[in-house]
Design a protein around this motif. Structure first.
Motif, PDB file in Angstrom:
ATOM      1  N   PRO A  57      29.378  17.617  51.893  1.00 52.36           N
ATOM      2  CA  PRO A  57      30.983  17.028  51.694  1.00 52.36           C
ATOM      3  C   PRO A  57      31.535  16.062  52.357  1.00 52.36           C
ATOM      4  O   PRO A  57      32.393  15.147  51.956  1.00 52.36           O
ATOM      5  CB  PRO A  57      31.969  18.389  51.559  1.00 52.36           C
ATOM      6  N   GLU A  58      31.233  15.855  53.494  1.00 53.89           N
ATOM      7  CA  GLU A  58      31.876  14.937  54.609  1.00 53.89           C
ATOM      8  C   GLU A  58      31.155  13.369  54.286  1.00 53.89           C
ATOM      9  O   GLU A  58      31.514  12.373  54.813  1.00 53.89           O
ATOM     10  CB  GLU A  58      31.810  15.214  55.830  1.00 53.89           C
ATOM     11  N   VAL A  59      30.021  13.405  53.869  1.00 52.25           N
ATOM     12  CA  VAL A  59      29.402  12.240  53.362  1.00 52.25           C
ATOM     13  C   VAL A  59      29.669  11.509  52.008  1.00 52.25           C
ATOM     14  O   VAL A  59      29.417  12.479  51.023  1.00 52.25           O
ATOM     15  CB  VAL A  59      27.852  12.414  53.665  1.00 52.25           C
ATOM     16  N   ASP A  60      30.367  10.441  52.154  1.00 48.20           N
ATOM     17  CA  ASP A  60      30.738   9.920  50.621  1.00 48.20           C
ATOM     18  C   ASP A  60      29.847   8.839  50.063  1.00 48.20           C
ATOM     19  O   ASP A  60      28.852   8.549  50.984  1.00 48.20           O
ATOM     20  CB  ASP A  60      32.282   9.443  50.651  1.00 48.20           C
ATOM     21  N   GLU A  61      30.013   8.760  48.866  1.00 49.42           N
ATOM     22  CA  GLU A  61      28.807   7.682  48.353  1.00 49.42           C
ATOM     23  C   GLU A  61      28.867   6.130  48.998  1.00 49.42           C
ATOM     24  O   GLU A  61      27.976   5.692  49.069  1.00 49.42           O
ATOM     25  CB  GLU A  61      29.259   7.551  46.743  1.00 49.42           C
ATOM     26  N   GLU A  62      30.064   5.922  49.281  1.00 49.54           N
ATOM     27  CA  GLU A  62      30.080   4.450  49.846  1.00 49.54           C
ATOM     28  C   GLU A  62      29.426   4.557  51.089  1.00 49.54           C
ATOM     29  O   GLU A  62      28.727   3.390  51.451  1.00 49.54           O
ATOM     30  CB  GLU A  62      31.681   3.976  50.053  1.00 49.54           C
ATOM     31  N   GLU A  63      29.527   5.490  51.926  1.00 55.51           N
ATOM     32  CA  GLU A  63      28.747   5.301  53.228  1.00 55.51           C
ATOM     33  C   GLU A  63      27.266   5.529  52.993  1.00 55.51           C
ATOM     34  O   GLU A  63      26.744   5.007  53.700  1.00 55.51           O
ATOM     35  CB  GLU A  63      29.231   6.600  53.906  1.00 55.51           C
ATOM     36  N   TRP A  64      26.887   6.385  52.175  1.00 56.10           N
ATOM     37  CA  TRP A  64      25.390   6.546  51.745  1.00 56.10           C
ATOM     38  C   TRP A  64      24.984   5.126  51.338  1.00 56.10           C
ATOM     39  O   TRP A  64      23.823   4.681  51.788  1.00 56.10           O
ATOM     40  CB  TRP A  64      25.195   7.753  50.844  1.00 56.10           C
ATOM     41  N   ILE A  65      25.772   4.545  50.355  1.00 52.72           N
ATOM     42  CA  ILE A  65      25.015   3.186  50.111  1.00 52.72           C
ATOM     43  C   ILE A  65      25.094   2.390  51.024  1.00 52.72           C
ATOM     44  O   ILE A  65      24.103   1.616  51.225  1.00 52.72           O
ATOM     45  CB  ILE A  65      25.996   2.611  48.777  1.00 52.72           C
ATOM     46  N   GLU A  66      25.923   2.180  51.775  1.00 53.73           N
ATOM     47  CA  GLU A  66      25.822   1.115  52.916  1.00 53.73           C
ATOM     48  C   GLU A  66      24.844   1.614  53.832  1.00 53.73           C
ATOM     49  O   GLU A  66      24.048   0.479  54.191  1.00 53.73           O
ATOM     50  CB  GLU A  66      27.223   1.139  53.768  1.00 53.73           C
ATOM     51  N   ALA A  67      24.355   2.716  54.257  1.00 53.52           N
ATOM     52  CA  ALA A  67      23.410   2.850  55.050  1.00 53.52           C
ATOM     53  C   ALA A  67      22.096   2.630  54.374  1.00 53.52           C
ATOM     54  O   ALA A  67      21.082   1.902  55.044  1.00 53.52           O
ATOM     55  CB  ALA A  67      23.421   4.554  55.304  1.00 53.52           C
ATOM     56  N   LEU A  68      21.819   2.897  53.002  1.00 53.16           N
ATOM     57  CA  LEU A  68      20.805   2.479  52.175  1.00 53.16           C
ATOM     58  C   LEU A  68      20.506   0.776  52.403  1.00 53.16           C
ATOM     59  O   LEU A  68      19.565   0.297  52.468  1.00 53.16           O
ATOM     60  CB  LEU A  68      20.764   2.978  50.704  1.00 53.16           C
ATOM     61  N   ILE A  69      21.570   0.204  51.818  1.00 52.85           N
ATOM     62  CA  ILE A  69      21.486  -1.212  52.094  1.00 52.85           C
ATOM     63  C   ILE A  69      21.246  -1.760  53.326  1.00 52.85           C
ATOM     64  O   ILE A  69      20.340  -2.789  53.611  1.00 52.85           O
ATOM     65  CB  ILE A  69      22.994  -1.785  51.823  1.00 52.85           C
ATOM     66  N   GLN A  70      21.452  -1.365  54.667  1.00 52.09           N
ATOM     67  CA  GLN A  70      21.098  -1.700  55.838  1.00 52.09           C
ATOM     68  C   GLN A  70      19.979  -1.438  55.895  1.00 52.09           C
ATOM     69  O   GLN A  70      19.141  -2.314  56.657  1.00 52.09           O
ATOM     70  CB  GLN A  70      21.753  -0.649  56.746  1.00 52.09           C
ATOM     71  N   VAL A  71      19.373  -0.528  55.502  1.00 51.76           N
ATOM     72  CA  VAL A  71      17.849  -0.067  55.800  1.00 51.76           C
ATOM     73  C   VAL A  71      16.872  -1.026  54.910  1.00 51.76           C
ATOM     74  O   VAL A  71      16.100  -1.776  55.252  1.00 51.76           O
ATOM     75  CB  VAL A  71      17.130   1.501  55.128  1.00 51.76           C
ATOM     76  N   ILE A  72      17.372  -1.398  53.711  1.00 50.39           N
ATOM     77  CA  ILE A  72      16.748  -2.288  52.989  1.00 50.39           C
ATOM     78  C   ILE A  72      16.577  -3.816  53.564  1.00 50.39           C
ATOM     79  O   ILE A  72      15.624  -4.466  53.361  1.00 50.39           O
ATOM     80  CB  ILE A  72      17.459  -2.326  51.473  1.00 50.39           C
ATOM     81  N   ASN A  73      17.778  -4.133  53.922  1.00 48.29           N
ATOM     82  CA  ASN A  73      17.856  -5.276  54.603  1.00 48.29           C
ATOM     83  C   ASN A  73      17.277  -5.459  55.997  1.00 48.29           C
ATOM     84  O   ASN A  73      16.392  -6.612  56.128  1.00 48.29           O
ATOM     85  CB  ASN A  73      19.329  -5.882  55.061  1.00 48.29           C
TER      86      ASN A  73
END
Length: 330
Positions: A57-73
């Motif tokens: 519950p403490e992990v929101d969608e925006e945080e998860w998307i940002e982390a995924l984008i960082q890995v992709i880049n």
């Protein structure tokens, strides 16, 4: 070299994608993501990353998307192949953001198709509205009229999710009401008959063109495919091709159905690769290779011809050294 990211590499689905890549003719560097050091696929890839656990519950969608984008880049990824069902709706909502900020291709269908697959009530409505056979169904508020119009047994299962958990076969009114209470957001459906006539069907589709299609009769063990049988399935294949073209997914789509007296009846649609993706590859239809080849324009025009036979699923074990494990769990 193609740089591929596979998410959910600890799942059966993610592992199947990784093994299909390994069995392919693709020249690729593979990055994997998951949430736990125990995700075995992290130890199969060229580089692994842990993402914040989106189910907390403490992990929101925006945080998860940002982390995924960082890995992709960071890994200069060209194409992203999702390996977890619960990630699909999140990714579908954020396709534009991810692709604009990374330049990678996200192999995910539209929000509309994701909704049809994620919600079994929406699945039924889509099939009905587009003149495909569908399992007669109702929501809890319509139980009384449903019982008057239909005969037991019924199936009670969650509208959302894709596991066998909380799926009940009920034979009378008492069992029905008890099962509805136990099931989160339930849907009630007709029982489609002989489980020996159940099929898992996979297709891949790019630009409204079906590039692979295979239908496998299956037996289940603990809710998952235990044995898959590749045999002649012309009637089912024609039906699945027509339904796939109507939906027009981007990449893979998976259908669960039973063959009934009124023909094939689909009861589940999953717009993603499947837990049986590797099984299909063993039968000669490598869906992962086909999708990556077509999207990335490798120029490899593979023909995928089924070979008839049986695939039996079994467990495997892998040793991980402390040095390897501590990369993800210091």
């Amino acid at each position: 070299m193609i740089r591929v990211l596979v998410t959910g590499v600890g799942s059966l689905l993610g592992q199947g994608i990784l093994k299909s890549l390994a069995d392919s003719s693709l020249d690729c560097k593979v990055t994997g993501t998951d949430y736990f050091p125990s995700a075995v696929g992290l130890y199969w890839v060229d580089k692994g990353h842990l993402l914040p656990d989106i189910l907390k519950p403490e992990v929101d969608e925006e945080e998860w998307i940002e982390a995924l984008i960082q890995v992709i880049n960071l890994e200069k990824v060209n194409i992203v192949l999702p390996g977890l069902d619960f990630e699909i709706p999140i990714l579908a909502r954020n396709i534009s953001t991810i692709e604009k900020q990374t330049g990678a291709v996200l192999v995910v269908s539209s929000k509309e198709i994701s909704t049809v697959g994620d919600d079994k009530w929406e699945t039924v409505k889509y099939l009905k509205n587009n003149n495909f056979q569908y399992p007669v169904s109702c929501l809890p508020e319509e139980i009384d009229s449903f019982m008057q119009s239909n005969s037991f047994p019924f199936i009670v299962k969650p509208r959302f999710g894709h596991t066998s958990e909380n799926v009940f076969l009920v034979n009378n009114e008492s069992q029905l009401h008890e099962s509805v209470k136990k099931c989160d957001k339930p849907i009630i459906q007709e029982y489609l008959g002989d489980p020996d006539r159940e099929y898992t069907c996979g297709a891949t589709c790019i630009d409204n063109q079906v590039i692979t299609l295979i239908s496998l009769r299956r037996t289940l063990k603990n809710g998952n495919t235990h044995q898959a049988f590749c045999e002649k399935t012309v009637e089912i294949d024609d039906y699945i091709r027509k339904l796939t073209l109507k939906l027009n997914p981007y990449g893979p789509i998976n259908f669960q159905l039973r063959l009934t007296d009124r023909g094939p009846v689909v009861f589940e649609i999953n717009p993603r690769f499947s837990g049986t993706t590797l099984i299909r590859s063993l039968f000669g239809v490598n869906e992962v290779e086909a999708v990556v080849n077509r999207i990335m324009g490798t120029g490899i025009g593979n023909e995928y011809k089924e070979r008839e036979g049986v695939v039996i699923r079994y467990f495997e074990n892998q040793f991980i050294s402390w040095d390897q494990y501590r990369v993800y769990s210091p």
